[in-house]
Write a protein that holds these residues in place. Structure first.
Motif, PDB file in Angstrom:
ATOM      1  N   ALA A 156       0.827  -1.201   0.000  1.00 57.08           N
ATOM      2  CA  ALA A 156       0.000   0.000   0.000  1.00 57.08           C
ATOM      3  C   ALA A 156       0.865   1.255   0.000  1.00 57.08           C
ATOM      4  CB  ALA A 156      -0.914   0.009   1.233  1.00 57.08           C
ATOM      5  N   PRO A 157       0.346   2.360  -0.541  1.00 51.44           N
ATOM      6  CA  PRO A 157       1.123   3.608  -0.564  1.00 51.44           C
ATOM      7  C   PRO A 157       1.443   4.096   0.848  1.00 51.44           C
ATOM      8  CG  PRO A 157      -0.782   3.735  -2.034  1.00 51.44           C
ATOM      9  CD  PRO A 157      -0.954   2.491  -1.226  1.00 51.44           C
ATOM     10  N   PHE A 158       2.612   4.697   0.992  1.00 48.04           N
ATOM     11  CA  PHE A 158       3.000   5.266   2.280  1.00 48.04           C
ATOM     12  C   PHE A 158       2.330   6.633   2.419  1.00 48.04           C
ATOM     13  CE2 PHE A 158       6.075   1.973   2.403  1.00 48.04           C
ATOM     14  CZ  PHE A 158       6.545   1.892   3.709  1.00 48.04           C
ATOM     15  N   ASP A 159       1.271   6.684   3.208  1.00 47.60           N
ATOM     16  CA  ASP A 159       0.586   7.930   3.502  1.00 47.60           C
ATOM     17  C   ASP A 159       0.018   7.836   4.913  1.00 47.60           C
ATOM     18  OD1 ASP A 159      -1.514   6.159   3.178  1.00 47.60           O
ATOM     19  OD2 ASP A 159      -2.148   6.964   1.249  1.00 47.60           O
ATOM     20  N   LEU A 160      -0.741   8.836   5.310  1.00 46.27           N
ATOM     21  CA  LEU A 160      -1.283   8.836   6.665  1.00 46.27           C
ATOM     22  C   LEU A 160      -2.230   7.666   6.895  1.00 46.27           C
ATOM     23  CD1 LEU A 160      -1.905  12.637   7.394  1.00 46.27           C
ATOM     24  CD2 LEU A 160      -0.188  11.140   8.406  1.00 46.27           C
ATOM     25  N   ALA A 161      -2.966   7.262   5.854  1.00 49.19           N
ATOM     26  CA  ALA A 161      -3.861   6.115   5.995  1.00 49.19           C
ATOM     27  C   ALA A 161      -3.064   4.845   6.285  1.00 49.19           C
ATOM     28  CB  ALA A 161      -4.703   5.940   4.728  1.00 49.19           C
ATOM     29  N   SER A 201       9.709   0.292  10.287  1.00 51.58           N
ATOM     30  CA  SER A 201      11.087   0.157   9.797  1.00 51.58           C
ATOM     31  C   SER A 201      11.222  -1.024   8.849  1.00 51.58           C
ATOM     32  CB  SER A 201      12.041  -0.006  10.988  1.00 51.58           C
ATOM     33  OG  SER A 201      12.032   1.140  11.799  1.00 51.58           O
ATOM     34  N   LEU A 202      10.611  -2.151   9.195  1.00 52.44           N
ATOM     35  CA  LEU A 202      10.712  -3.340   8.347  1.00 52.44           C
ATOM     36  C   LEU A 202      10.045  -3.112   7.005  1.00 52.44           C
ATOM     37  CD1 LEU A 202      10.049  -6.186  10.960  1.00 52.44           C
ATOM     38  CD2 LEU A 202      12.223  -5.543   9.921  1.00 52.44           C
ATOM     39  N   HIS A 203       8.825  -2.571   7.011  1.00 53.10           N
ATOM     40  CA  HIS A 203       8.111  -2.343   5.757  1.00 53.10           C
ATOM     41  C   HIS A 203       8.820  -1.318   4.892  1.00 53.10           C
ATOM     42  CE1 HIS A 203       4.836  -4.990   6.476  1.00 53.10           C
ATOM     43  NE2 HIS A 203       4.312  -4.314   7.464  1.00 53.10           N
ATOM     44  N   ALA A 204       9.311  -0.240   5.518  1.00 51.76           N
ATOM     45  CA  ALA A 204       9.972   0.812   4.740  1.00 51.76           C
ATOM     46  C   ALA A 204      11.257   0.291   4.100  1.00 51.76           C
ATOM     47  CB  ALA A 204      10.266   2.014   5.635  1.00 51.76           C
ATOM     48  N   PHE A 205      12.042  -0.485   4.849  1.00 56.83           N
ATOM     49  CA  PHE A 205      13.293  -1.003   4.287  1.00 56.83           C
ATOM     50  C   PHE A 205      13.011  -2.037   3.200  1.00 56.83           C
ATOM     51  CE2 PHE A 205      17.192  -3.620   4.339  1.00 56.83           C
ATOM     52  CZ  PHE A 205      18.116  -2.612   4.108  1.00 56.83           C
ATOM     53  N   ASN A 206      11.993  -2.862   3.403  1.00 62.05           N
ATOM     54  CA  ASN A 206      11.623  -3.825   2.354  1.00 62.05           C
ATOM     55  C   ASN A 206      11.178  -3.102   1.090  1.00 62.05           C
ATOM     56  OD1 ASN A 206      12.198  -6.020   3.954  1.00 62.05           O
ATOM     57  ND2 ASN A 206      10.113  -6.260   4.710  1.00 62.05           N
ATOM     58  N   ARG A 207      10.455  -1.985   1.251  1.00 59.94           N
ATOM     59  CA  ARG A 207      10.036  -1.215   0.079  1.00 59.94           C
ATOM     60  C   ARG A 207      11.261  -0.622  -0.619  1.00 59.94           C
ATOM     61  NH1 ARG A 207       5.260   1.589  -1.212  1.00 59.94           N
ATOM     62  NH2 ARG A 207       4.243   0.035   0.088  1.00 59.94           N
ATOM     63  N   ALA A 216      13.393  10.950   6.302  1.00 58.47           N
ATOM     64  CA  ALA A 216      12.272  11.818   6.668  1.00 58.47           C
ATOM     65  C   ALA A 216      11.105  11.000   7.201  1.00 58.47           C
ATOM     66  CB  ALA A 216      11.831  12.643   5.455  1.00 58.47           C
ATOM     67  N   LEU A 217      11.066   9.719   6.836  1.00 62.21           N
ATOM     68  CA  LEU A 217      10.007   8.846   7.323  1.00 62.21           C
ATOM     69  C   LEU A 217      10.013   8.757   8.840  1.00 62.21           C
ATOM     70  CD1 LEU A 217       7.852   6.652   6.471  1.00 62.21           C
ATOM     71  CD2 LEU A 217       9.702   5.002   6.703  1.00 62.21           C
ATOM     72  N   VAL A 238      10.184   8.620  -2.533  1.00 57.82           N
ATOM     73  CA  VAL A 238      11.030   7.426  -2.653  1.00 57.82           C
ATOM     74  C   VAL A 238      10.211   6.159  -2.497  1.00 57.82           C
ATOM     75  CG1 VAL A 238      12.943   6.146  -1.610  1.00 57.82           C
ATOM     76  CG2 VAL A 238      13.111   8.620  -1.895  1.00 57.82           C
ATOM     77  N   LEU A 239       9.486   6.066  -1.382  1.00 58.48           N
ATOM     78  CA  LEU A 239       8.836   4.810  -1.031  1.00 58.48           C
ATOM     79  C   LEU A 239       7.578   4.520  -1.846  1.00 58.48           C
ATOM     80  CD1 LEU A 239       9.240   5.056   2.835  1.00 58.48           C
ATOM     81  CD2 LEU A 239      10.630   3.773   1.229  1.00 58.48           C
ATOM     82  N   ASN A 240       7.022   5.529  -2.512  1.00 59.47           N
ATOM     83  CA  ASN A 240       5.835   5.297  -3.338  1.00 59.47           C
ATOM     84  C   ASN A 240       6.172   5.133  -4.816  1.00 59.47           C
ATOM     85  OD1 ASN A 240       4.030   5.317  -1.194  1.00 59.47           O
ATOM     86  ND2 ASN A 240       3.736   7.524  -1.284  1.00 59.47           N
ATOM     87  N   GLN A 241       7.449   4.986  -5.122  1.00 60.64           N
ATOM     88  CA  GLN A 241       7.844   4.703  -6.506  1.00 60.64           C
ATOM     89  C   GLN A 241       7.391   3.298  -6.881  1.00 60.64           C
ATOM     90  OE1 GLN A 241       9.415   6.708  -8.771  1.00 60.64           O
ATOM     91  NE2 GLN A 241       9.312   8.412  -7.317  1.00 60.64           N
ATOM     92  N   PRO A 242       7.130   3.048  -8.170  1.00 60.92           N
ATOM     93  CA  PRO A 242       6.771   1.679  -8.592  1.00 60.92           C
ATOM     94  C   PRO A 242       7.865   0.689  -8.207  1.00 60.92           C
ATOM     95  CG  PRO A 242       6.385   3.263 -10.365  1.00 60.92           C
ATOM     96  CD  PRO A 242       7.109   4.009  -9.288  1.00 60.92           C
ATOM     97  N   THR A 243       7.475  -0.425  -7.641  1.00 62.79           N
ATOM     98  CA  THR A 243       8.431  -1.421  -7.166  1.00 62.79           C
ATOM     99  C   THR A 243       8.436  -2.649  -8.073  1.00 62.79           C
ATOM    100  OG1 THR A 243       6.831  -2.581  -5.760  1.00 62.79           O
ATOM    101  CG2 THR A 243       7.956  -0.668  -4.816  1.00 62.79           C
TER     102      THR A 243
END
Length: 720
Positions: free
Chosen positions: A125-130, A217-223, A246-247, A438-443
């Motif tokens: 899922a996209p990294f946002d407030l939701a 931390s785990l989800h962000a690094f995996n992304r 910044a995350l 960064v984190l919402n770029q296509p993976t």
């Protein structure tokens, strides 16, 4: 794998790496691996009475004490048996009925539940407030306990003010010792419970925020790992790191200031009604001042946000300068670039200071305007209350006024903090946007977890393949066509920019937006699971990165299950064994960061050993020998024939002498195939190849002409 296959997920056990120290795979490590491969898995421990009720469910993996496992395909509560099947057997094998007694002798009580992922999970899922809200709401049990503790503490916070009121109005005015003793006992009991609940709430909050922090931390690094290589190639590394970090500002805000303020807001639910009961006039004044504070903060949100955005941008620029300087410190030192880098750092620091000063001044205005209202809440209310008490004979008594001030401060603090919290929203919003860049770029997540996993043999086929880099006006590859059977040693040559390295990028799946057909063993490359594809290749680049660690760790990078014999075999095949044996600790010699304690030739041979340890059927060497000294290059080239036995080799090189023994040599020119044939044939019919060969072997041609001239002169002398 059998449980995953039931859901249409094809896995390769060679991709699994057990956790360090595990004698056999645990449910946790298996669940982690399955989640990475595109499934949804969860390990848990259950009792027989719950296991027997799991009817009409997909296959469930039961973990046994000896490290093996079985698939539970059916359960019958009435007969008290479950049906198990061997996961390594055929799908049509007959299940075996097992009762509780027999199962308890081998079963650990652990099960692994597997299903197919059908929607956007937290990892996708996209990294946002939701997304952050969903992460927080997963801690429902902890949130419930913290809510209960906060509500109880809010109730207990009423009693100190009421006790003060009673002490002033009853004990002091009437000199009642008995009342004082009773109140003292109540104070001691309530204080004990308040201390206990405060400790419990802090402990629960600490555990919950730690769990949230770990999950983020785990989800962000995996992304970050799932982002394609093309993204890192076009983005500045310092900016990527700055935006990623910044995350953590968002994380600190959500698990720190926001959570504490929200917990304090429960105080309003209990105390605010009591304040209105004690004095509606003073209560409305308190609420109105807090509302005005919030209004002031809201008015300044937009201008403060713009300045904060510029400040974060300046900080990222300074971080980029720092990263580039540290990463290129060898170049800085050898070329004496310290003054240049210092000037660049001073300029970046000046920009940061300028915008930080502007942000501080901008934020100082709402803080200054809010201060009189805050002071009125803390100091002015008591004066107004005293005035009201003097004007009315039925007004508040001294004890009630003091109690109102104590409770009013408890109400005003959360309201003021909530208003001031809006000041941080700008910075958090900006940080969230920066991290999202960064984190919402296509993976590559879908390509890494789905697709075919065929047994690789190494036959390659390019059919009308075209490819252009983003933003380029010309094609890097233009109608490329050639076929080579498995086991072929293919050389790729051509002038700079002819498309040689682009061919290898497509083979590795780095770039997949090409047109035409690129087949591996008859299967279109884009239909193959990307992780399986890359694990099936051995890749050696011109400048290979070695991780800080031992020689053994670097050779087995990504393959922790390989033994010492495998490591020695790979080192011998790469020609690295002779220099490893001379090292102080052999295979346990520590390689420093940047590989500063080994030579370039040794680094390349270690990279080749790392590539061949898994015995890949297809190897890619992209300018692997161009940076080597003649001795090291000769040693690596001598090993290529040995390495290439039984596997397909794609070798990119500017030095044609290293490709003479290739079965086929493909000559690239401006993105298309000029010719493909063995060395001798290309010398005869390919003008481009012949020109390159003559340019690189000019000294040999000159020596040959001198020998011919000398022979002719000697014949003339003899004739005379």
């Amino acid at each position: 794998m059998a449980a995953a296959k039931h859901h249409g997920i094809d896995l390769d056990i060679r991709d699994f790496a057990a956790e360090p120290g595990e004698a056999s795979p645990s449910p946790a490590s298996l669940a982690r691996w399955l989640n990475e491969q595109g499934a949804v898995a969860k390990g848990m421990r259950i009792k027989w009475r719950f296991l027997i009720r799991l009817q009409n469910t997909p296959p469930i993996v039961l973990m046994f004490r000896d490290g093996s496992a079985a698939l539970m395909v059916r359960a019958d509560p009435e007969r008290g048996v479950v049906w198990l099947r061997d996961p390594l057997g055929d799908d049509g094998s007959t299940p075996v009925a097992v009762d509780e007694l027999r199962l308890s002798q081998v079963w650990t009580g652990d099960v692994l539940l597997v299903k197919r992922r059908r929607d956007l999970s937290e990892a996708d899922a996209p990294f946002d407030l939701a997304w952050f809200a969903k992460i927080v709401l997963r801690e429902k049990k902890s949130l419930r306990d913290i809510l209960f503790a906060s509500m109880t503490l809010s109730v207990l916070s009423i009693f100190p003010a009421l006790i003060v009121m009673q002490v002033v109005d009853r004990v002091v005015n009437y000199h009642s010792m008995a009342t004082l003793v009773s109140i003292t006992g109540i104070v001691v009991i309530l204080s004990f419970y308040e201390v206990l609940l405060t400790y419990a709430r802090r402990e629960l909050t600490l555990v919950m925020t730690t769990r949230i922090d770990t999950r983020i931390s785990l989800h962000a690094f995996n992304r970050l790992l799932a982002l394609p290589l093309e993204f890192y190639e076009r983005e500045q590394t310092g900016r990527v790191l700055g935006r990623y970090m910044a995350l953590y500002k968002v994380r600190d805000f959500l698990t720190g200031r926001l959570m504490s303020t929200m917990l304090d807001m429960f105080t309003l639910v209990v105390i605010l009604p009591l304040l209105f009961y004690m004095s509606a006039t003073l209560a409305w004044m308190t609420v109105a001042c807090a509302g005005l504070i919030g209004l002031i903060i809201v008015i300044f949100l937009s201008p403060v946000g713009r300045v904060y955005g510029r400040m974060i941008e300046a900080e990222m620029d300074r971080g980029s300068v720092l990263y580039e300087t540290v990463a290129g410190i060898r170049t800085v030192k050898t070329l004496a670039l310290e003054p240049t880098r210092r000037a660049r750092w001073d300029e970046a620091t000046a920009s940061v200071v300028r915008w930080k000063l502007a942000a501080g001044r901008m934020a100082n205005w709402p803080s200054t305007l809010v201060m009189p209202l805050d002071m009125f809440i803390n100091r002015g209310i008591i004066l107004v209350g005293a005035y009201l008490a003097l004007q009315s004979s039925t007004g508040m008594q001294a004890g009630a006024l003091m109690a109102f001030m104590m409770l009013g401060g408890r109400v005003a603090a959360p309201l003021v903090n909530l208003a001031k919290l809006l000041e941080e929203v700008n910075e958090v919003s900006t940080s969230l946007n920066e991290a999202g860049l960064v984190l919402n770029q296509p993976t590559e997540t879908k390509a890494l977890t789905t697709g075919m996993r065929p047994r690789i043999q190494g036959a390659l086929s390019f059919s009308d393949v075209n490819f252009s880099y983003p933003g380029a006006t010309t094609r890097a590859l233009n109608d490329v066509n050639f076929d080579i059977p498995a086991g072929t040693m293919l050389g790729l040559v051509g002038r700079s920019g002819s498309g040689k390295s682009t061919v290898t990028r497509l083979l590795q799946g780095v770039s997949r937006n090409y047109t035409g057909y690129l087949r591996l063993d008859g299967i279109e490359l884009r239909e193959i699971n990307l992780t399986h594809l890359r694990r099936s290749f051995g890749v050696v680049l011109q400048d290979n990165f070695l991780f800080r660690g031992t020689v053994r760790d670097n050779i087995t990078a990504g393959r922790p299950g390989y033994t010492t014999d495998d490591v020695v075999r790979a080192a011998r095949l790469a020609g690295a064994e002779e220099f490893i044996d001379r090292m102080p600790a052999g295979y346990d010699t520590w390689i420093e960061e940047g590989s500063t304690n080994i030579s370039g030739g040794q680094r390349q041979r270690l990279a080749i050993a790392r590539a061949v340890i898994s015995d890949p059927k297809l190897m890619i060497l992209d300018e692997a020998t161009s940076a080597l000294d003649p001795e090291s290059e000769a040693l690596v080239n001598a090993n290529l024939q040995r390495i290439g036995k039984g596997r397909t080799m794609v070798i990119v090189s500017h030095r044609l002498s290293s490709l003479v023994d290739c079965d086929q040599i493909c000559v690239m020119e401006r993105g298309h195939v000029a010719d493909i044939a063995p060395h001798e044939i290309l010398l005869q019919r390919c003008e481009i190849y012949r020109t390159l060969w003559l340019q690189q072997n000019r000294h040999q041609n000159s020596a040959g002409r001198r020998r011919n001239d000398a022979d002719a002169d000697s014949l003339l002398v003899e004739g005379d």
